[in-house]
Write a protein that holds these residues in place. Sequence first.
Motif, PDB file in Angstrom:
ATOM      1  N   UNK A 125      90.268  24.231 -39.388  1.00  0.00           N
ATOM      2  CA  UNK A 125      90.553  24.822 -40.699  1.00  0.00           C
ATOM      3  C   UNK A 125      90.968  26.283 -40.563  1.00  0.00           C
ATOM      4  N   UNK A 126      90.261  27.030 -39.731  1.00  0.00           N
ATOM      5  CA  UNK A 126      90.570  28.456 -39.561  1.00  0.00           C
ATOM      6  C   UNK A 126      91.952  28.664 -38.953  1.00  0.00           C
ATOM      7  N   UNK A 127      92.302  27.841 -37.977  1.00  0.00           N
ATOM      8  CA  UNK A 127      93.612  27.978 -37.332  1.00  0.00           C
ATOM      9  C   UNK A 127      94.745  27.554 -38.254  1.00  0.00           C
ATOM     10  N   UNK A 128      94.447  26.785 -39.261  1.00  0.00           N
ATOM     11  CA  UNK A 128      95.459  26.376 -40.236  1.00  0.00           C
ATOM     12  C   UNK A 128      95.570  27.431 -41.343  1.00  0.00           C
ATOM     13  N   UNK A 129      95.894  28.666 -40.932  1.00  0.00           N
ATOM     14  CA  UNK A 129      96.125  29.716 -41.916  1.00  0.00           C
ATOM     15  C   UNK A 129      95.456  31.023 -41.624  1.00  0.00           C
ATOM     16  N   UNK A 130      94.474  31.040 -40.720  1.00  0.00           N
ATOM     17  CA  UNK A 130      93.748  32.270 -40.440  1.00  0.00           C
ATOM     18  C   UNK A 130      94.514  33.269 -39.602  1.00  0.00           C
ATOM     19  N   UNK A 131      95.640  32.829 -39.005  1.00  0.00           N
ATOM     20  CA  UNK A 131      96.480  33.745 -38.245  1.00  0.00           C
ATOM     21  C   UNK A 131      96.290  33.645 -36.750  1.00  0.00           C
ATOM     22  N   UNK A 132      97.339  33.968 -36.019  1.00  0.00           N
ATOM     23  CA  UNK A 132      97.285  33.953 -34.567  1.00  0.00           C
ATOM     24  C   UNK A 132      96.568  35.172 -34.013  1.00  0.00           C
ATOM     25  N   UNK A 133      96.204  35.093 -32.736  1.00  0.00           N
ATOM     26  CA  UNK A 133      95.621  36.243 -32.063  1.00  0.00           C
ATOM     27  C   UNK A 133      94.216  36.584 -32.497  1.00  0.00           C
ATOM     28  N   UNK A 134      93.510  35.652 -33.118  1.00  0.00           N
ATOM     29  CA  UNK A 134      92.226  35.959 -33.742  1.00  0.00           C
ATOM     30  C   UNK A 134      91.101  35.058 -33.264  1.00  0.00           C
ATOM     31  N   UNK A 135      91.304  33.754 -33.320  1.00  0.00           N
ATOM     32  CA  UNK A 135      90.247  32.785 -33.041  1.00  0.00           C
ATOM     33  C   UNK A 135      90.315  32.235 -31.620  1.00  0.00           C
ATOM     34  N   UNK A 136      91.372  32.535 -30.902  1.00  0.00           N
ATOM     35  CA  UNK A 136      91.541  32.044 -29.550  1.00  0.00           C
ATOM     36  C   UNK A 136      93.003  32.040 -29.174  1.00  0.00           C
ATOM     37  N   UNK A 149      93.166  42.400 -33.913  1.00  0.00           N
ATOM     38  CA  UNK A 149      94.537  42.838 -34.177  1.00  0.00           C
ATOM     39  C   UNK A 149      94.630  43.349 -35.608  1.00  0.00           C
ATOM     40  N   UNK A 150      95.683  44.083 -35.879  1.00  0.00           N
ATOM     41  CA  UNK A 150      95.838  44.820 -37.130  1.00  0.00           C
ATOM     42  C   UNK A 150      95.761  43.884 -38.344  1.00  0.00           C
ATOM     43  N   UNK A 151      94.800  44.153 -39.214  1.00  0.00           N
ATOM     44  CA  UNK A 151      94.578  43.407 -40.457  1.00  0.00           C
ATOM     45  C   UNK A 151      94.392  41.903 -40.224  1.00  0.00           C
ATOM     46  N   UNK A 152      93.925  41.530 -39.042  1.00  0.00           N
ATOM     47  CA  UNK A 152      93.575  40.133 -38.779  1.00  0.00           C
ATOM     48  C   UNK A 152      92.158  39.864 -39.278  1.00  0.00           C
ATOM     49  N   UNK A 153      91.764  38.606 -39.300  1.00  0.00           N
ATOM     50  CA  UNK A 153      90.394  38.251 -39.679  1.00  0.00           C
ATOM     51  C   UNK A 153      89.423  38.924 -38.706  1.00  0.00           C
ATOM     52  N   UNK A 154      88.441  39.627 -39.263  1.00  0.00           N
ATOM     53  CA  UNK A 154      87.467  40.326 -38.435  1.00  0.00           C
ATOM     54  C   UNK A 154      87.939  41.665 -37.911  1.00  0.00           C
ATOM     55  N   UNK A 155      89.075  42.137 -38.407  1.00  0.00           N
ATOM     56  CA  UNK A 155      89.646  43.426 -37.979  1.00  0.00           C
ATOM     57  C   UNK A 155      88.588  44.518 -38.024  1.00  0.00           C
TER      58      UNK A 155
END
Length: 586
Positions: free
Chosen positions: A296-307, A564-570
């Motif tokens: 679910x997170x990878x389907x919209x949470x953005x690249x470079x964040x969860x793995x 990464x800039x303005x990513x989830x958990x920035x």
Amino acid sequence: MNLTSWDFSTHYQAFLMKTVPTLLGFSAALGSSFQTVYGVATQEQWKHLGESLQGRLHPATPISAPCFSVVNGQQVRRNESACREVQQGYTNPDFRFPRANAWMFPQSETCQRTLETCLLDSLNPDNSAAWVGKDCKQGSVSPYFIEVTGPEDVQKAFDFAKKTGTYLSIKASGHDYKGRSSLPGSLSLWTANLKSMSYSKTFTPEGGNKTHAAVTLGAGANFEEIYKFADENKFTFIGGYAQTISATGGWGQGGGHSVLSPVYGLGVDRVLEFKVVTPDGKYRTANEFQNQDLYWALRGGGGGTFGVVLESTMSVEPAMSIRVASISVPLNPENAHKFLSLIINETYKWGEEGWGGHMTGNSIINVNPLLTLEEAQKSVKPITDFALANNGTSVVEELPSWQAFFTKYVLSAQAVVGQPTILGSRLIPAALFTNDIGKDQVHNVTYTMLTKYGINPYIVVGPPFRYNYTEGTTSVTSAWRNSLWQIGFNRKWNWNSTVGDIERTYRTVTEVTQLARNITPNSGAYFNEGDTYEPNHEVAFWGDNYPRLLKIKKKYDPDRLLDCWQCVGWNGPADKRFSCYIPPYN
């Protein structure tokens, strides 16, 4: 140069002795402008990493370095032949894609705050003023990158980062407009050579029992390659407009869309399965049957964040013919006023009919997979009549496949890259097109952009307006689901712009984007093309999904190895990772 054991001991160890032995910061040995790898890795640790990767750890300097006689404070011999190759390919996306040290918009190669750059003049790459007497600075180009060939490479990088504090960045195609795939002083994980493609009419996600027509793609497979493969195998892939975007990377994870998305959904809607190395070092399969939260997170949470996603599988459509409307008029204020009024009045009807595409204040290139040619001609007749009455042109035709459309209308109009370019955008709700007040508001915004700011609005008809979405299955902002347009635009600066020039450009983008925000207070923006200084970005990009995304981020990346800039958990702009961005001014 590869970091094999021999290379390391004979060539590279001396270089690292100058740049790595201290804590993060700058190396006096190579000049105060050269940023070293962040962290506390020892020479022995770097040597061990290089040997374990068997030649896949490489040093990197900026792409334009061959044109300079001084690189990172060191006198070097200018490489005329290599420089000529860079000059010839500088504004070509096909040249930049296969290079780990090149981005489509090269502000990502620079340190904007301090003007540590190594840029050529994109308007005239032969302009010697860009390099004569200039020092080519490392900027935000990672000093070292791993040419990723499989999960073990990524696992070694995560382990190395955890032990040494080395920052990591992830790059595939270089189509990241906010610099999130570059990070000064980082070890870069470069996935562009993972180009595998396979098609199955009966793909079953691991752990599931339902089959799908689907294509499985390595992280480096780009749209031009995918569309050709799809055409050869007689299926249609729902993908983006630029040929060198990697489908599996930020596009596939951040809300990437297509001109076919109004009917067939966003990229995240079509992903059936991810293969991903998470920062805890595990190689995982994420789909609706296992690691569902990560899926679910990878389907919209953005690249470079969860793995680091190494592979994705996406559902595909049968081969189809497409109706195309390509209509334009000469651009002037009077034409634009009337043209914008026409397309705004027609937009809701077009949305119901399944049109998608790109429009400006004086043109449309729209596609429709549902209408017949006769129906399509009738649908756009008001625009055709206006264009032909005002010295414009109109072509409404049927093409046999997506590949035929892509070849005729996309490749032939290949976008020029190589100049620092920043974007702003906003999703425009469908409700605004259902009444005169809303239509007037949209018209005022678009016409003001053109007449006051000299910006011809770039209107993407890409939201999934007709797509039968199952609520809660993806993590992008819900604003995608009730919008008809994405209004976007860009601003550029030159190779020799000052910090003040750059800051003013960003301020203009924020100011113009605010015009659209003012009429869409409850909407959002596309993560990959939003304002770099998007206010309240968590809500703009993810809406109510953000708290859950943050919880998943902490679960799979407890040591915060990725940011990464303005990513989830920035971690915010004060983090030293982001020292090359212009300080926020909101």
